[in-house]
Motif scaffolding. Structure first.
Motif, mmCIF file in Angstrom:
data_model
loop_
_atom_site.group_PDB
_atom_site.id
_atom_site.type_symbol
_atom_site.label_atom_id
_atom_site.label_comp_id
_atom_site.label_asym_id
_atom_site.label_seq_id
_atom_site.Cartn_x
_atom_site.Cartn_y
_atom_site.Cartn_z
ATOM 1 N N MET A 1 0.818 -1.283 -0.022
ATOM 2 C CA MET A 1 -0.076 -0.035 -0.176
ATOM 3 C C MET A 1 0.894 1.304 0.030
ATOM 4 O O MET A 1 1.839 1.346 0.657
ATOM 5 N N THR A 2 0.637 2.104 -1.020
ATOM 6 C CA THR A 2 1.198 3.400 -1.178
ATOM 7 C C THR A 2 0.036 4.402 -0.419
ATOM 8 O O THR A 2 -0.637 5.170 -1.233
ATOM 9 N N LEU A 3 0.348 4.753 0.763
ATOM 10 C CA LEU A 3 -0.592 5.568 1.502
ATOM 11 C C LEU A 3 -0.180 7.093 1.499
ATOM 12 O O LEU A 3 1.154 7.279 2.075
ATOM 13 N N ARG A 4 -0.980 7.925 1.389
ATOM 14 C CA ARG A 4 -0.404 9.487 1.309
ATOM 15 C C ARG A 4 -1.671 10.027 1.992
ATOM 16 O O ARG A 4 -2.654 10.041 1.750
ATOM 17 N N ILE A 5 -1.228 10.967 3.063
ATOM 18 C CA ILE A 5 -2.283 11.606 3.794
ATOM 19 C C ILE A 5 -1.884 13.075 3.718
ATOM 20 O O ILE A 5 -0.795 13.664 3.995
ATOM 21 N N GLU A 6 -2.980 13.901 3.345
ATOM 22 C CA GLU A 6 -2.685 15.401 2.941
ATOM 23 C C GLU A 6 -3.804 16.161 3.884
ATOM 24 O O GLU A 6 -4.985 15.861 3.801
ATOM 25 N N ARG A 7 -3.555 17.408 4.265
ATOM 26 C CA ARG A 7 -4.326 18.287 4.846
ATOM 27 C C ARG A 7 -5.252 18.885 3.585
ATOM 28 O O ARG A 7 -4.622 19.404 2.552
ATOM 29 N N VAL A 8 -6.425 18.997 3.596
ATOM 30 C CA VAL A 8 -7.536 19.646 2.629
ATOM 31 C C VAL A 8 -7.534 21.177 2.840
ATOM 32 O O VAL A 8 -7.732 21.456 4.146
ATOM 33 N N THR A 9 -7.069 21.988 1.923
ATOM 34 C CA THR A 9 -7.224 23.511 2.080
ATOM 35 C C THR A 9 -8.006 24.207 1.157
ATOM 36 O O THR A 9 -8.336 25.365 1.295
ATOM 37 N N ASP A 10 -8.484 23.525 0.073
ATOM 38 C CA ASP A 10 -9.541 23.991 -0.807
ATOM 39 C C ASP A 10 -10.719 23.405 -1.040
ATOM 40 O O ASP A 10 -10.628 22.166 -0.847
ATOM 41 N N ALA A 11 -11.718 24.016 -1.349
ATOM 42 C CA ALA A 11 -13.185 23.629 -1.785
ATOM 43 C C ALA A 11 -13.131 22.578 -3.016
ATOM 44 O O ALA A 11 -14.179 21.452 -2.863
ATOM 45 N N SER A 12 -12.232 22.585 -3.901
ATOM 46 C CA SER A 12 -12.432 21.737 -5.103
ATOM 47 C C SER A 12 -11.714 20.345 -4.670
ATOM 48 O O SER A 12 -12.299 19.257 -5.234
ATOM 49 N N THR A 13 -10.851 20.339 -3.753
ATOM 50 C CA THR A 13 -10.371 18.908 -3.168
ATOM 51 C C THR A 13 -11.541 18.259 -2.331
ATOM 52 O O THR A 13 -11.833 17.377 -2.586
ATOM 53 N N VAL A 14 -12.313 19.311 -1.539
ATOM 54 C CA VAL A 14 -13.342 18.447 -0.872
ATOM 55 C C VAL A 14 -14.343 17.956 -1.790
ATOM 56 O O VAL A 14 -14.916 16.676 -1.527
ATOM 57 N N LEU A 15 -14.790 18.572 -2.829
ATOM 58 C CA LEU A 15 -15.556 17.768 -3.927
ATOM 59 C C LEU A 15 -15.060 16.678 -4.394
ATOM 60 O O LEU A 15 -15.999 15.583 -4.598
ATOM 61 N N ARG A 16 -13.787 16.519 -4.542
ATOM 62 C CA ARG A 16 -13.314 15.181 -5.190
ATOM 63 C C ARG A 16 -13.560 13.969 -3.972
ATOM 64 O O ARG A 16 -13.567 12.938 -4.623
ATOM 65 N N GLY A 17 -13.626 14.423 -2.861
ATOM 66 C CA GLY A 17 -13.729 13.482 -1.785
ATOM 67 C C GLY A 17 -15.393 13.355 -1.160
ATOM 68 O O GLY A 17 -15.515 12.895 -0.216
ATOM 69 N N ALA A 18 -16.220 14.007 -2.028
ATOM 70 C CA ALA A 18 -17.594 14.049 -1.458
ATOM 71 C C ALA A 18 -18.179 12.651 -1.167
ATOM 72 O O ALA A 18 -18.911 12.682 -0.305
ATOM 73 N N HIS A 19 -17.938 11.708 -1.740
ATOM 74 C CA HIS A 19 -18.353 10.423 -1.684
ATOM 75 C C HIS A 19 -18.114 9.905 -0.141
ATOM 76 O O HIS A 19 -18.802 8.985 0.405
ATOM 77 N N LEU A 20 -17.007 10.310 0.444
ATOM 78 C CA LEU A 20 -16.423 10.063 1.637
ATOM 79 C C LEU A 20 -17.523 10.336 2.993
ATOM 80 O O LEU A 20 -17.188 10.043 4.068
ATOM 81 N N PHE A 21 -18.151 11.530 2.799
ATOM 82 C CA PHE A 21 -19.095 12.044 3.722
ATOM 83 C C PHE A 21 -20.406 11.503 3.876
ATOM 84 O O PHE A 21 -21.002 10.975 2.879
ATOM 85 N N ASP A 22 -21.138 11.659 4.860
ATOM 86 C CA ASP A 22 -22.307 11.165 5.239
ATOM 87 C C ASP A 22 -23.215 11.698 4.393
ATOM 88 O O ASP A 22 -24.258 10.943 4.267
ATOM 89 N N GLU A 23 -23.249 12.892 4.341
ATOM 90 C CA GLU A 23 -24.515 13.678 3.585
ATOM 91 C C GLU A 23 -23.390 14.477 2.313
ATOM 92 O O GLU A 23 -22.282 14.543 2.251
ATOM 93 N N ALA A 24 -24.514 15.221 1.642
ATOM 94 C CA ALA A 24 -23.947 15.904 0.391
ATOM 95 C C ALA A 24 -23.130 17.045 0.901
ATOM 96 O O ALA A 24 -23.556 17.776 2.125
ATOM 97 N N VAL A 25 -22.040 17.540 0.466
ATOM 98 C CA VAL A 25 -21.313 18.441 0.800
ATOM 99 C C VAL A 25 -21.814 19.897 0.477
ATOM 100 O O VAL A 25 -22.325 19.992 -0.713
ATOM 101 N N ASP A 26 -21.894 20.751 1.211
ATOM 102 C CA ASP A 26 -22.534 21.977 1.065
ATOM 103 C C ASP A 26 -21.305 23.082 0.890
ATOM 104 O O ASP A 26 -20.549 23.206 1.760
ATOM 105 N N ALA A 27 -21.508 23.840 -0.242
ATOM 106 C CA ALA A 27 -20.661 24.686 -0.360
ATOM 107 C C ALA A 27 -20.071 25.732 0.685
ATOM 108 O O ALA A 27 -18.975 26.260 0.853
ATOM 109 N N ALA A 28 -21.145 26.425 1.326
ATOM 110 C CA ALA A 28 -21.270 27.477 2.227
ATOM 111 C C ALA A 28 -20.406 26.747 3.356
ATOM 112 O O ALA A 28 -19.500 27.341 3.999
#
Length: 142
Positions: free
Chosen positions: A1-28
């Motif tokens: 396994m090649t695991l990389r962990i990064e801190r998220v600092t921008d909304a576009s990255t959050v959207l790429r991981g939207a499938h990981l959240f319990d609910e839909a990601v809200d922009a505000a």
């Protein structure tokens, strides 16, 4: 396994991981979360499981400061993509958030989960918490 962990600092990255959240990601809410220096969102990437730009796990935490407790890290949510589960990614994310909490001067880190959430219980226990105490949670929804 090649695991990389990064801190998220921008909304576009959050959207790429939207499938990981319990609910839909809200922009505000995303903007507000990312704007706070005491809110933390980490994504895990595993090149053996998914495209290098596709996160397979996430953890969020918030520093909570109280006059008689100092600052503690509240582990708000942990999620691992179904295709990447049982590979140690959840535990790695918990340990990374704990290390971040220590580096920021937090005196403790805590989380709550449902008593029948077998996967969460196993993940948290595997990361070496000092104690596990039952508690009752109340929720006010507005």
């Amino acid at each position: 396994m090649t695991l990389r962990i990064e801190r998220v600092t921008d909304a576009s990255t959050v959207l790429r991981g939207a499938h990981l959240f319990d609910e839909a990601v809200d922009a505000a809410a995303t903007s507000r979360f990312l704007a706070s220096p005491t809110h933390h969102l980490l994504f895990a990437y595993d090149d053996e499981v998914a495209d290098p730009m596709h996160p397979v796990g996430m953890i969020s935490g918030a520093e909570l400061t109280h006059p008689d407790k100092g600052t503690e890290m509240f582990l708000n949510e942990l999620g691992v993509d179904e295709v990447a589960q049982r590979r140690g990614i959840g535990g790695a994310l918990v340990r990374e958030l704990a290390a971040l909490a220590q580096s920021r001067g937090c005196t403790a880190m805590w989380v709550g989960t449902e008593p029948d959430n077998v996967a969460a219980l196993a993940t948290y226990r595997s990361t070496g918490p000092v104690s596990s105490e039952p508690f009752v949670a109340f929720t006010w929804e507005f």
